[in-house]
Write a protein that holds these residues in place. Structure first.
Motif, PDB file in Angstrom:
ATOM      1  N   ALA A  77      19.299  -5.255   6.925  1.00 35.02           N
ATOM      2  CA  ALA A  77      19.592  -5.194   5.491  1.00 35.02           C
ATOM      3  C   ALA A  77      18.759  -6.185   4.681  1.00 35.02           C
ATOM      4  N   LEU A  78      18.735  -7.455   5.076  1.00 38.94           N
ATOM      5  CA  LEU A  78      17.992  -8.450   4.293  1.00 38.94           C
ATOM      6  C   LEU A  78      16.486  -8.197   4.290  1.00 38.94           C
ATOM      7  N   PRO A  79      15.851  -7.949   5.451  1.00 33.12           N
ATOM      8  CA  PRO A  79      14.426  -7.635   5.404  1.00 33.12           C
ATOM      9  C   PRO A  79      14.140  -6.346   4.619  1.00 33.12           C
ATOM     10  N   ALA A  80      15.034  -5.361   4.716  1.00 33.02           N
ATOM     11  CA  ALA A  80      14.823  -4.117   3.983  1.00 33.02           C
ATOM     12  C   ALA A  80      14.922  -4.344   2.477  1.00 33.02           C
ATOM     13  N   LEU A  81      15.873  -5.160   2.062  1.00 38.56           N
ATOM     14  CA  LEU A  81      15.982  -5.480   0.640  1.00 38.56           C
ATOM     15  C   LEU A  81      14.745  -6.235   0.155  1.00 38.56           C
TER      16      LEU A  81
ATOM     17  N   GLY B 158      11.707  -5.944   1.381  1.00 32.58           N
ATOM     18  CA  GLY B 158      10.646  -4.951   1.274  1.00 32.58           C
ATOM     19  C   GLY B 158      10.835  -4.032   0.080  1.00 32.58           C
ATOM     20  N   MET B 159      12.078  -3.712  -0.232  1.00 37.31           N
ATOM     21  CA  MET B 159      12.355  -2.835  -1.360  1.00 37.31           C
ATOM     22  C   MET B 159      12.021  -3.517  -2.688  1.00 37.31           C
ATOM     23  N   ARG B 160      12.326  -4.803  -2.786  1.00 35.96           N
ATOM     24  CA  ARG B 160      12.105  -5.547  -4.031  1.00 35.96           C
ATOM     25  C   ARG B 160      10.670  -6.032  -4.203  1.00 35.96           C
ATOM     26  N   LEU B 161       9.853  -5.821  -3.216  1.00 33.08           N
ATOM     27  CA  LEU B 161       8.476  -6.303  -3.234  1.00 33.08           C
ATOM     28  C   LEU B 161       7.714  -5.658  -4.391  1.00 33.08           C
ATOM     29  N   ARG B 162       7.017  -6.498  -5.141  1.00 32.50           N
ATOM     30  CA  ARG B 162       6.158  -5.985  -6.219  1.00 32.50           C
ATOM     31  C   ARG B 162       4.747  -5.843  -5.689  1.00 32.50           C
ATOM     32  N   ILE B 163       4.111  -4.753  -6.024  1.00 31.64           N
ATOM     33  CA  ILE B 163       2.777  -4.448  -5.515  1.00 31.64           C
ATOM     34  C   ILE B 163       1.773  -5.522  -5.900  1.00 31.64           C
ATOM     35  N   VAL B 164       1.808  -5.974  -7.128  1.00 28.29           N
ATOM     36  CA  VAL B 164       0.841  -6.972  -7.620  1.00 28.29           C
ATOM     37  C   VAL B 164       0.995  -8.281  -6.835  1.00 28.29           C
ATOM     38  N   ASP B 165       2.224  -8.717  -6.630  1.00 29.24           N
ATOM     39  CA  ASP B 165       2.453  -9.982  -5.896  1.00 29.24           C
ATOM     40  C   ASP B 165       2.015  -9.863  -4.438  1.00 29.24           C
TER      41      ASP B 165
ATOM     42  N   VAL C 268       0.843  -1.204   0.000  1.00 29.71           N
ATOM     43  CA  VAL C 268       0.000   0.000   0.000  1.00 29.71           C
ATOM     44  C   VAL C 268       0.873   1.248   0.000  1.00 29.71           C
ATOM     45  N   LEU C 269       1.969   1.242   0.782  1.00 28.07           N
ATOM     46  CA  LEU C 269       2.878   2.384   0.777  1.00 28.07           C
ATOM     47  C   LEU C 269       3.440   2.624  -0.616  1.00 28.07           C
ATOM     48  N   LYS C 270       3.833   1.554  -1.286  1.00 28.77           N
ATOM     49  CA  LYS C 270       4.358   1.686  -2.644  1.00 28.77           C
ATOM     50  C   LYS C 270       3.284   2.189  -3.597  1.00 28.77           C
ATOM     51  N   THR C 271       2.037   1.754  -3.384  1.00 30.40           N
ATOM     52  CA  THR C 271       0.931   2.213  -4.221  1.00 30.40           C
ATOM     53  C   THR C 271       0.715   3.715  -4.032  1.00 30.40           C
ATOM     54  N   LEU C 272       0.912   4.180  -2.801  1.00 29.18           N
ATOM     55  CA  LEU C 272       0.717   5.608  -2.503  1.00 29.18           C
ATOM     56  C   LEU C 272       1.867   6.479  -3.001  1.00 29.18           C
ATOM     57  N   GLY C 273       2.943   5.860  -3.492  1.00 31.66           N
ATOM     58  CA  GLY C 273       4.026   6.646  -4.057  1.00 31.66           C
ATOM     59  C   GLY C 273       5.363   6.526  -3.357  1.00 31.66           C
ATOM     60  N   PHE C 274       5.451   5.711  -2.324  1.00 28.95           N
ATOM     61  CA  PHE C 274       6.742   5.504  -1.673  1.00 28.95           C
ATOM     62  C   PHE C 274       7.672   4.785  -2.660  1.00 28.95           C
ATOM     63  N   THR C 275       8.882   5.275  -2.768  1.00 28.13           N
ATOM     64  CA  THR C 275       9.850   4.650  -3.674  1.00 28.13           C
ATOM     65  C   THR C 275      10.492   3.441  -2.992  1.00 28.13           C
ATOM     66  N   ASN C 276      11.211   2.663  -3.799  1.00 24.43           N
ATOM     67  CA  ASN C 276      11.925   1.509  -3.240  1.00 24.43           C
ATOM     68  C   ASN C 276      12.933   1.954  -2.189  1.00 24.43           C
TER      69      ASN C 276
ATOM     70  N   SER D 152      12.781   4.633  -0.277  1.00 23.79           N
ATOM     71  CA  SER D 152      12.128   5.086   0.956  1.00 23.79           C
ATOM     72  C   SER D 152      11.646   3.895   1.784  1.00 23.79           C
ATOM     73  N   VAL D 153      11.190   2.826   1.116  1.00 23.41           N
ATOM     74  CA  VAL D 153      10.808   1.604   1.844  1.00 23.41           C
ATOM     75  C   VAL D 153      12.045   0.987   2.489  1.00 23.41           C
ATOM     76  N   LEU D 154      13.142   0.968   1.753  1.00 22.09           N
ATOM     77  CA  LEU D 154      14.410   0.469   2.298  1.00 22.09           C
ATOM     78  C   LEU D 154      14.807   1.274   3.534  1.00 22.09           C
ATOM     79  N   ALA D 155      14.712   2.591   3.451  1.00 27.12           N
ATOM     80  CA  ALA D 155      15.079   3.459   4.584  1.00 27.12           C
ATOM     81  C   ALA D 155      14.152   3.240   5.773  1.00 27.12           C
ATOM     82  N   LEU D 156      12.856   3.054   5.529  1.00 26.23           N
ATOM     83  CA  LEU D 156      11.910   2.817   6.623  1.00 26.23           C
ATOM     84  C   LEU D 156      12.239   1.537   7.385  1.00 26.23           C
ATOM     85  N   VAL D 157      12.486   0.466   6.647  1.00 31.15           N
ATOM     86  CA  VAL D 157      12.758  -0.819   7.310  1.00 31.15           C
ATOM     87  C   VAL D 157      14.113  -0.777   8.022  1.00 31.15           C
TER      88      VAL D 157
END
Length: 181
Positions: free
Chosen positions: A163-167, A169-176, A88-96, A98-103
């Motif tokens: 690092a591993l969980p953040a990666l 989350g960063m690589r997560l595809r919205i559709v999947d 949902v964050l990625k759908t709202l416009g969060f970049t990969n 920014s998701v990496l930085a959050l995690v």
């Protein structure tokens, strides 16, 4: 049979000089003396039982390894449980990034909070032990240098563990991520 003789000095700064003078009196005799401070005697007495430094180091290494594993597992589980939220964050416009930085910041924050609590407890316990034991077992206080070193370690470990969980989350595809919903 060795009998201890105790000398009480008025000026502690002259302890080494007086010890050398006492040892010089019995030099080259059948019964040479070995003069040392009470603190040195107590440290030698304690070291006869075991290598305290090795035991403490081994315990600390085991605790450190366990903490890294537990924190890494907690972070991986947190990302797994929040896959739909990350989507949902990625759908709202969060970049990969920014998701990496959050995690990563969550991992660092988790370690910093726990580490600061641990250092505060350690400082309190060491201060109490120093008062109760006196000079029997010399202990350094938990000062600013130790706090700074601990904080740096907390940040580095938080980055490594996250690092591993953040990666992931960063690589997560919205559709999947939303397909199972």
């Amino acid at each position: 049979c060795a009998l201890p003789i105790f000398l009480k000095l008025k000026d502690r700064t002259k302890a080494d000089a007086i010890a050398n003078q006492v040892d010089a009196l019995s030099a080259n005799s059948d019964h040479e003396t070995k003069t040392q401070t009470e603190q040195a005697f107590n440290a030698a007495f304690v070291s006869q039982f075991a290598d305290i430094g090795l035991i403490v180091g081994a315990i600390m290494a085991a605790v450190f390894f366990t903490l890294v594993l537990l924190t890494g597992n907690t972070m991986a589980q947190a990302v797994r449980e929040r896959i739909p939220e990350i989507a949902v964050l990625k759908t709202l416009g969060f970049t990969n990034n920014s998701v990496l930085a959050l995690v990563l910041s969550e991992g660092v924050l988790l370690l910093v909070i726990g580490g600061l609590i641990g250092l505060a407890i350690a400082a309190f316990v060491v201060a109490g032990l120093r008062v109760s034991l006196g000079s029997t077992i010399p202990m350094a206080p938990v000062g600013a240098k130790i706090w700074l070193r601990g904080l740096v370690l907390m940040i580095v470990i938080g980055l490594v563990v996250g690092a591993l969980p953040a990666l992931r989350g960063m690589r997560l595809r919205i559709v999947d991520a939303l397909a199972g919903r």
